[in-house]
Design a protein around this motif. Structure first.
Motif, short mmCIF file in Angstrom:
data_model
loop_
_atom_site.label_atom_id
_atom_site.label_comp_id
_atom_site.label_asym_id
_atom_site.label_seq_id
_atom_site.Cartn_x
_atom_site.Cartn_y
_atom_site.Cartn_z
N SER A 1 30.10 43.89 43.62
CA SER A 1 29.97 42.54 44.04
C SER A 1 31.25 41.77 44.87
CB SER A 1 29.90 41.47 42.81
OG SER A 1 31.08 41.66 41.97
N GLU A 2 32.53 42.24 44.61
CA GLU A 2 33.41 41.89 45.51
C GLU A 2 33.39 42.34 47.10
OE1 GLU A 2 36.26 39.80 45.02
OE2 GLU A 2 35.30 39.16 43.26
N LYS A 3 32.76 43.46 47.17
CA LYS A 3 32.69 44.08 48.48
C LYS A 3 31.47 43.03 49.10
CE LYS A 3 34.07 48.86 48.09
NZ LYS A 3 33.63 50.29 48.27
N LYS A 4 30.36 42.62 48.49
CA LYS A 4 29.22 41.97 49.19
C LYS A 4 30.04 40.70 49.46
CE LYS A 4 25.55 43.89 46.63
NZ LYS A 4 24.45 43.37 45.74
N GLU A 5 31.14 40.05 48.98
CA GLU A 5 31.75 38.76 49.15
C GLU A 5 32.63 38.93 50.29
OE1 GLU A 5 32.46 36.77 45.72
OE2 GLU A 5 30.63 36.98 44.98
N ASP A 6 33.14 40.04 50.66
CA ASP A 6 34.14 40.46 51.59
C ASP A 6 35.56 39.85 51.13
OD1 ASP A 6 32.67 41.89 53.24
OD2 ASP A 6 31.91 40.10 54.57
N LYS A 7 35.74 39.83 49.58
CA LYS A 7 36.92 39.33 49.25
C LYS A 7 38.04 40.46 48.74
CE LYS A 7 34.88 34.86 47.57
NZ LYS A 7 34.88 34.29 46.45
#
Length: 169
Positions: free
Chosen positions: A26-32
Motif C-alpha cells: 500500500s505504501e508503494k502504491k502511494e509512492d511514499k
C-alpha cells in the motif's frame, strides 16, 4: 506447553509477514516509500501482529489449559502426546467446522435461550467423537469434551450477556 508456544510463534511470524507485506504494497502504491517509512511499517506491523497474536494466544492457552486441567483434575491418565493430539484436533474443529455448525444452529433455532445450550450439546458430542477417533478411552473423552464445551459455553454466554447489556444502555 511447547506446542502452544510453537503455534503462537508461528502465528506471530505469519501475521507479521502478511501485515508487513500488505503495508509495504500500500505504501508503494502511494509512492511514499523511503527508509524512515520502512522502519515505521516494521514497527506498526510488529505491534499489530503482536496484538492479534496475544488474543489468539490467549485462546490457545485457554483451550490447552482446559484440556490439561481436566486431565490432571480427573486423573484421566493421558500422556502429553495424547493431550497434544486432542489439542490439535479440537483446535482444528473449533476453527473450522464449529463455525459452520454455529451458523446453522443460529439460523435454525435463532438467537434465544436455547441457542447456547444446543451448541453446548452439539460440541460435547462432536468433541467426544473426536476423542474416540484419536483413541482416548470413552470416559476420558467424554469428560474432556464436556469440560471444553462448557468453558466455551461460559465464554459465549458471557459475550451474549455483555452484548445484551450494551444494547440496553
Amino acid at each position: 506447553m511447547k506446542l502452544v508456544i510453537s503455534i503462537t510463534v508461528i502465528i506471530f511470524v505469519l501475521l507479521f509477514s502478511v501485515l508487513f507485506g500488505w503495508m509495504l504494497i500500500s505504501e508503494k502504491k502511494e509512492d511514499k516509500l523511503n527508509r524512515s517509512s520502512i522502519l515505521g511499517l516494521t514497527i506498526a506491523a510488529f505491534f499489530l501482529a503482536l496484538l492479534i497474536t496475544l488474543v489468539l494466544g490467549l485462546g490457545l492457552f485457554t483451550l490447552f489449559g482446559s484440556i490439561k486441567m481436566t486431565n490432571t483434575l480427573f486423573d484421566l491418565e493421558l500422556n502429553m502426546k495424547q493431550v497434544g493430539f486432542v489439542f490439535i484436533a479440537y483446535l482444528i474443529f473449533l476453527s473450522t467446522v464449529d463455525n459452520v455448525i454455529d451458523f446453522l444452529v443460529k439460523h435454525i433455532i435463532g438467537e434465544n435461550l436455547f441457542y447456547p445450550i444446543f451448541l453446548l450439546l452439539i460440541r460435547t458430542f462432536i468433541l467426544h467423537m473426536i476423542g474416540l477417533i484419536i483413541g482416548i478411552q470413552q470416559t476420558s473423552s467424554f469428560i474432556i469434551a464436556g469440560v471444553v464445551s462448557f468453558i466455551i459455553f461460559l465464554i459465549e454466554t458471557y459475550a451474549i450477556l455483555r452484548k445484551g447489556a450494551k444494547e440496553e444502555t
